[in-house]
Design a protein around this motif. Structure first.
Motif, PDB file in Angstrom:
ATOM      1  N   ASP A   1       0.831  -1.212   0.000  1.00 24.57           N
ATOM      2  CA  ASP A   1       0.000   0.000   0.000  1.00 24.57           C
ATOM      3  C   ASP A   1       0.862   1.256   0.000  1.00 24.57           C
ATOM      4  O   ASP A   1       0.514   2.261  -0.625  1.00 24.57           O
ATOM      5  N   GLN A   2       2.005   1.185   0.689  1.00 23.00           N
ATOM      6  CA  GLN A   2       2.914   2.345   0.700  1.00 23.00           C
ATOM      7  C   GLN A   2       3.543   2.547  -0.685  1.00 23.00           C
ATOM      8  O   GLN A   2       3.694   3.678  -1.150  1.00 23.00           O
TER       9      GLN A   2
ATOM     10  N   LEU B   1       0.465   3.846  -2.974  1.00 25.19           N
ATOM     11  CA  LEU B   1      -0.077   5.191  -2.731  1.00 25.19           C
ATOM     12  C   LEU B   1       1.001   6.236  -2.457  1.00 25.19           C
ATOM     13  O   LEU B   1       1.076   7.244  -3.146  1.00 25.19           O
ATOM     14  N   SER B   2       1.831   5.985  -1.432  1.00 26.43           N
ATOM     15  CA  SER B   2       2.820   7.018  -1.047  1.00 26.43           C
ATOM     16  C   SER B   2       3.807   7.281  -2.178  1.00 26.43           C
ATOM     17  O   SER B   2       4.257   8.409  -2.371  1.00 26.43           O
TER      18      SER B   2
ATOM     19  N   TYR C   1       1.011   6.441  -6.638  1.00 29.75           N
ATOM     20  CA  TYR C   1      -0.183   7.285  -6.816  1.00 29.75           C
ATOM     21  C   TYR C   1       0.172   8.758  -6.598  1.00 29.75           C
ATOM     22  O   TYR C   1      -0.352   9.642  -7.277  1.00 29.75           O
ATOM     23  N   ALA C   2       1.086   9.013  -5.672  1.00 30.41           N
ATOM     24  CA  ALA C   2       1.517  10.392  -5.398  1.00 30.41           C
ATOM     25  C   ALA C   2       2.480  10.908  -6.464  1.00 30.41           C
ATOM     26  O   ALA C   2       2.938  12.041  -6.383  1.00 30.41           O
TER      27      ALA C   2
END
Lengths: 283, 326
Positions: free
Chosen positions: B97-98, B101-102, B105-106
């Motif tokens: 997930d990191q 997303l981190s 996705y960022a």
């Protein structure tokens, strides 16, 4: 440094304006994460109204202070503060969560001018903030990194991984806030999985910990000033707040994490806030 | 692309991790954006020389993989170019997930290095033996996934990625790889590299299976079978053109990977073939199993990852091609 009565009045007014715009933008859609947006309004007013070194015309200014709102669902309140500071037109707030918007439910650094970090999966903003603070230190910059955590978010182990590392590196230009509004989606935090003594936990991880009344701009400002004087450790300020605070139909309600908002409810809440604004500004 | 093949097919004297560290130290000397992170495996990864020389730019976060990825993403937001390492399963599965997303996705700029791919985790066994890391990471939109085959390729890839932007997963053997390329070879990310020409079938191989596939080609040549060997060192973006070209020219395809056939190289090649040029396909790889302890040669036999397994699958693919013509 004494905080002038005039400044406090300005920050109170700014907070009410952020609250008004946040209610308007979510009411426009008819639903949203209102409770946790309302409880950080006073903090945002202090940060954007006084504390943070920013340039709304130059959101990517390398020497700016950064804000990482790890409880990314408070995005609508941050957007309201940014629009009021002039990062983008106020009218854009009505696009919240509508197709093609630059203002999504959760903060997105690639969409919204002034949003410094993408957040939404809880706990992750803490590590990102540590990385940002380390990067600034490597570059020998003196800017601050501010981090907003939810109280339910403290249940994420990643927060404590980041807390441990921040203390290990003595990141004294990292200041975190815990929005201790005592509620999370499924109910009261103490009933779901109680974080217990939040300040004590951070202290045991090597942080300076402070408490402030999260509804009182003067108290928040005062604690931030104290935190900046503390050297060699990161600081956390645990803000005593009420989920939904300052919003007539949300404050103190149990299911206010994500809620539907009727036109009538919004109008009633806004009427109260416009009256408060008059009282504060004397206009 | 400028590639010279090495002779001999022998294990390199230079360990991959030494090459990794040396290359990063070279880069760090001329580029102060370079930072490295690890989750308590800096010694295992041979990164202590870097840490000693650049203590401020080496972040050993301890046993915190999720935090490491977030910190790396945060550093990149301030303009740093992070290389973050852990063992393959912990650099992917543990902190997906990191990564998603981190970092991705960022739209941040992070190189994630996962070591001890598949059976090379050997005596660390099933808990540390990633047969799924490539499959997990393939799901991240826009990610680049590379498994450098030897030290020559590793050096070139590390240097290239330092100047690129995005999220990269580099799957890395720590110890001595069989030397396939001469030093100074230059590779193009996303472009597969033909290693041996052939006309009866093509094997697309990655990592440990590249040398096994070359050995299979030798074995098959004795029986008059001409096997084309292509090094598919970039899993994503997959080299679609090369897959279609080889399918059209040889009419039978085999994939070979030190990974599950589910969502790894076998899946990626099958997706391209079925949409663009359906020809017989056989996949060499781990068949929906967990890892276990043992020496690499034992594990290669256990999970069907030897030159003999490649050769058998090539014969089967060629037989399927012949059946289709009848």
């Amino acid at each position: 440094m004494d905080i002038s009565a005039q400044k406090i009045k300005e920050l109170k007014a700014f907070a009410i304006k952020i609250r008004i715009e946040t209610i308007k933008e979510t009411a426009d859609l008819g639903f949203g994460h209102l409770g946790g947006a309302m409880s950080v309004v006073e903090l945002l007013a202090v940060l954007y109204g006084e504390v943070m070194k920013i340039d709304p015309k130059n959101p990517d200014w390398p020497d700016r202070d950064w804000l990482i709102c790890s409880k990314g669902h408070a995005g609508p309140a941050v957007y309201a503060a940014l629009a009021l500071k002039g990062y983008f037109p106020l009218e854009e707030l009505s696009t919240l969560n509508k197709p093609g918007t630059n203002l999504p439910s959760h903060c997105d650094r690639n969409k919204t001018p002034g949003i410094d970090m993408t957040t939404g999966s809880l706990g992750q903003g803490a590590s990102l903030a540590v990385g940002v603070a380390l990067g600034h230190r490597l570059d020998k910059r003196d800017n601050y990194t501010y981090l907003i955590l939810g109280d339910g978010e403290l249940q994420e182990g990643q927060v404590w991984e980041a807390a441990m590392l921040a203390a290990h590196h003595g990141l004294d230009r990292l200041i975190a806030f815990v929005d201790y509004n005592k509620q999370q989606l499924d109910g009261y935090v103490r009933d779901i999985n109680d974080p217990g003594d939040i300040s004590g936990k951070f202290e045991s991880f090597g942080w300076n910990a402070y408490k402030a009344d999260g509804r009182d701009v003067a108290d928040i400002l005062d604690r931030i000033k104290s935190a900046k004087l503390a050297k060699g450790k990161p600081s956390v300020i645990v803000l005593d707040t009420i989920k939904g605070q300052g919003c007539t139909f949300a404050e103190g309600k149990l299911d206010n994490h994500h809620m539907t908002i009727s036109r009538e409810q919004a109008e009633e809440a806004l009427a109260v806030l416009y009256k408060e604004l008059e009282e504060v500004t004397g206009q | 692309m400028s590639i010279k093949l090495a002779q001999g097919g022998r294990p390199d004297e230079l360990e991959m991790r030494t090459c990794y560290c040396n290359t990063l130290m070279e880069l760090a000397a001329r580029d102060d954006r370079i930072v490295v992170l690890d989750a308590d495996l800096m010694k295992s990864m041979g990164m202590m020389p870097f840490k000693l020389k650049y203590p401020d730019r080496a972040f050993d976060v301890g046993v915190q993989e999720a935090n490491m990825i977030g910190v790396a993403a945060g550093l990149s937001a301030t303009g740093k170019v992070p290389f973050a390492h852990s063992f393959g399963p912990f650099a992917t599965r543990r902190c997906f997930d990191q990564v998603f997303l981190s970092a991705a996705y960022a739209r941040l700029n992070v190189r994630i290095v996962g070591s001890d791919p598949g059976i090379t985790a050997a005596y660390n066994g099933g808990t540390h033996m990633p047969f799924e890391d490539l499959g997990i990471m393939r799901n991240v939109p826009g990610i680049t996934i590379i498994e450098p085959t030897d030290a020559a390729m590793l050096k070139d890839i590390v240097i290239q990625t330092a100047d690129l932007y995005g999220v990269f997963y580099i799957r890395l053997l720590r110890r001595n790889a069989v030397r396939i390329y001469e030093d100074g070879s230059r590779f193009e990310i996303g472009k597969a590299v033909p290693l041996r020409d052939g006309t009866d079938a093509t094997v697309f191989a990655m990592g440990y299976l590249v040398n096994e596939s070359l050995r299979a080609a030798d074995m098959l040549a004795e029986d008059g079978i001409s096997l084309r060997v292509v090094n598919m060192f970039t899993l994503k973006p997959i080299d679609k053109e090369m897959i279609i070209k080889c399918a059209e020219e040889t009419g039978a395809i085999v994939t070979a990977e030190n990974h599950s056939i589910i969502n790894g190289l076998g899946s990626a090649v099958a997706e391209v073939l079925s949409e663009h040029c359906p020809v017989p396909l056989r996949r060499v790889g781990v068949r929906d199993m967990f890892g276990e302890v043992g020496p690499v040669d034992y594990l290669a036999k256990r999970f069907g990852l030897t030159a003999e397994d490649v050769a058998r699958n090539v014969r089967e693919a060629i037989e399927l091609k012949a059946q289709r013509k009848r």
